[in-house]
Scaffold this motif. Structure first.
Motif, PDB file in Angstrom:
ATOM      1  N   ALA A  57       0.841  -1.205   0.000  1.00  0.00           N
ATOM      2  CA  ALA A  57       0.000   0.000   0.000  1.00  0.00           C
ATOM      3  C   ALA A  57       0.870   1.247   0.000  1.00  0.00           C
ATOM      4  CB  ALA A  57      -0.935  -0.008   1.207  1.00  0.00           C
ATOM      5  N   TRP A  58       1.931   1.239   0.792  1.00  0.00           N
ATOM      6  CA  TRP A  58       2.844   2.382   0.833  1.00  0.00           C
ATOM      7  C   TRP A  58       3.512   2.577  -0.524  1.00  0.00           C
ATOM      8  CZ3 TRP A  58       8.053   2.559   3.928  1.00  0.00           C
ATOM      9  CH2 TRP A  58       8.603   3.840   3.840  1.00  0.00           C
ATOM     10  N   ALA A  59       3.924   1.476  -1.151  1.00  0.00           N
ATOM     11  CA  ALA A  59       4.566   1.564  -2.465  1.00  0.00           C
ATOM     12  C   ALA A  59       3.615   2.137  -3.517  1.00  0.00           C
ATOM     13  CB  ALA A  59       5.066   0.190  -2.904  1.00  0.00           C
ATOM     14  N   LEU A  60       2.318   1.907  -3.372  1.00  0.00           N
ATOM     15  CA  LEU A  60       1.329   2.426  -4.324  1.00  0.00           C
ATOM     16  C   LEU A  60       1.049   3.914  -4.120  1.00  0.00           C
ATOM     17  CD1 LEU A  60      -1.198  -0.529  -4.277  1.00  0.00           C
ATOM     18  CD2 LEU A  60       0.081   0.270  -6.276  1.00  0.00           C
ATOM     19  N   GLN A  61       1.291   4.412  -2.923  1.00  0.00           N
ATOM     20  CA  GLN A  61       1.028   5.815  -2.612  1.00  0.00           C
ATOM     21  C   GLN A  61       2.246   6.661  -2.955  1.00  0.00           C
ATOM     22  OE1 GLN A  61      -1.972   6.842  -1.542  1.00  0.00           O
ATOM     23  NE2 GLN A  61      -2.645   4.724  -1.647  1.00  0.00           N
ATOM     24  N   ARG A  62       2.030   7.960  -3.039  1.00  0.00           N
ATOM     25  CA  ARG A  62       3.159   8.854  -3.309  1.00  0.00           C
ATOM     26  C   ARG A  62       3.872   9.273  -2.038  1.00  0.00           C
ATOM     27  NH1 ARG A  62       1.814  13.457  -7.298  1.00  0.00           N
ATOM     28  NH2 ARG A  62      -0.078  13.702  -6.127  1.00  0.00           N
ATOM     29  N   SER A  63       3.267   9.031  -0.906  1.00  0.00           N
ATOM     30  CA  SER A  63       3.915   9.378   0.350  1.00  0.00           C
ATOM     31  C   SER A  63       3.390   8.475   1.458  1.00  0.00           C
ATOM     32  CB  SER A  63       3.642  10.844   0.718  1.00  0.00           C
ATOM     33  OG  SER A  63       2.297  11.007   1.087  1.00  0.00           O
ATOM     34  N   ARG A  64       4.177   8.342   2.506  1.00  0.00           N
ATOM     35  CA  ARG A  64       3.763   7.539   3.656  1.00  0.00           C
ATOM     36  C   ARG A  64       2.563   8.193   4.347  1.00  0.00           C
ATOM     37  NH1 ARG A  64       8.123   4.957   7.607  1.00  0.00           N
ATOM     38  NH2 ARG A  64       7.225   2.929   7.267  1.00  0.00           N
ATOM     39  N   GLU A  65       2.502   9.519   4.329  1.00  0.00           N
ATOM     40  CA  GLU A  65       1.390  10.236   4.961  1.00  0.00           C
ATOM     41  C   GLU A  65       0.052   9.909   4.284  1.00  0.00           C
ATOM     42  OE1 GLU A  65       4.276  11.857   3.913  1.00  0.00           O
ATOM     43  OE2 GLU A  65       5.108  11.765   5.935  1.00  0.00           O
ATOM     44  N   ALA A  66       0.090   9.615   3.003  1.00  0.00           N
ATOM     45  CA  ALA A  66      -1.141   9.300   2.278  1.00  0.00           C
ATOM     46  C   ALA A  66      -1.804   8.033   2.803  1.00  0.00           C
ATOM     47  CB  ALA A  66      -0.862   9.161   0.785  1.00  0.00           C
ATOM     48  N   LEU A  67      -1.018   7.155   3.427  1.00  0.00           N
ATOM     49  CA  LEU A  67      -1.581   5.926   3.979  1.00  0.00           C
ATOM     50  C   LEU A  67      -2.587   6.203   5.087  1.00  0.00           C
ATOM     51  CD1 LEU A  67       1.573   3.657   4.204  1.00  0.00           C
ATOM     52  CD2 LEU A  67      -0.346   3.427   2.621  1.00  0.00           C
ATOM     53  N   ALA A  68      -2.359   7.267   5.837  1.00  0.00           N
ATOM     54  CA  ALA A  68      -3.236   7.593   6.958  1.00  0.00           C
ATOM     55  C   ALA A  68      -4.455   8.402   6.529  1.00  0.00           C
ATOM     56  CB  ALA A  68      -2.454   8.351   8.022  1.00  0.00           C
ATOM     57  N   ALA A  69      -4.464   8.866   5.309  1.00  0.00           N
ATOM     58  CA  ALA A  69      -5.579   9.706   4.841  1.00  0.00           C
ATOM     59  C   ALA A  69      -6.857   8.881   4.742  1.00  0.00           C
ATOM     60  CB  ALA A  69      -5.243  10.307   3.492  1.00  0.00           C
ATOM     61  N   ASN A  70      -7.940   9.462   5.184  1.00  0.00           N
ATOM     62  CA  ASN A  70      -9.251   8.829   5.036  1.00  0.00           C
ATOM     63  C   ASN A  70     -10.080   9.737   4.133  1.00  0.00           C
ATOM     64  OD1 ASN A  70     -11.526   7.296   5.245  1.00  0.00           O
ATOM     65  ND2 ASN A  70     -12.026   7.943   7.322  1.00  0.00           N
TER      66      ASN A  70
END
Length: 117
Positions: A57-70
């Motif tokens: 999931a982190w690799a698919l996002q542009r940033s680690r912060e995006a993982l926490a976004a709802n």
């Protein structure tokens, strides 16, 4: 696209695009192209899960912060607004015009499992 190109009558589409892993604009571009090539036969299914483990999931996002976004509701609103070309004039995306026919590709969204028992 391969299935649609090799059939004439069946509907084809995604089992579920996990919207947190994709830009709503890119999803609209891809599905309006498919709809243009195979009118009336393309379905778009959406989901909100990452669909994978945390590292992927982190690799698919542009940033680690995006993982926490709802922000699924906002992403869904953007996707539907891109399809319908209906952003408010004050919205930053209001002047963006995705390619293709503005008609809405059918969108299916599963809210939750309902147990009838």
């Amino acid at each position: 696209m391969h299935a649609a190109a090799h059939t004439k009558n069946i509907r084809v589409g995604s089992g579920g695009i996990m919207l947190p892993n994709h830009s709503p604009f890119k999803v609209v571009e891809n599905f309006t192209l498919l709809e243009a090539l195979h009118p009336g036969r393309i379905d778009l299914g959406l989901g909100r899960a990452s669909g994978t483990d945390g590292w992927t999931a982190w690799a698919l996002q542009r940033s680690r912060e995006a993982l926490a976004a709802n922000d699924f509701p906002e992403q869904l609103d953007h996707l539907l607004s891109f399809f319908s070309r209906s952003f408010p004039t004050t919205h930053p995306f209001s002047n963006i015009r995705p390619p293709g026919d503005p008609s809405l590709v059918p969108v299916y969204r599963k809210e939750r499992e309902i147990n009838d028992k």
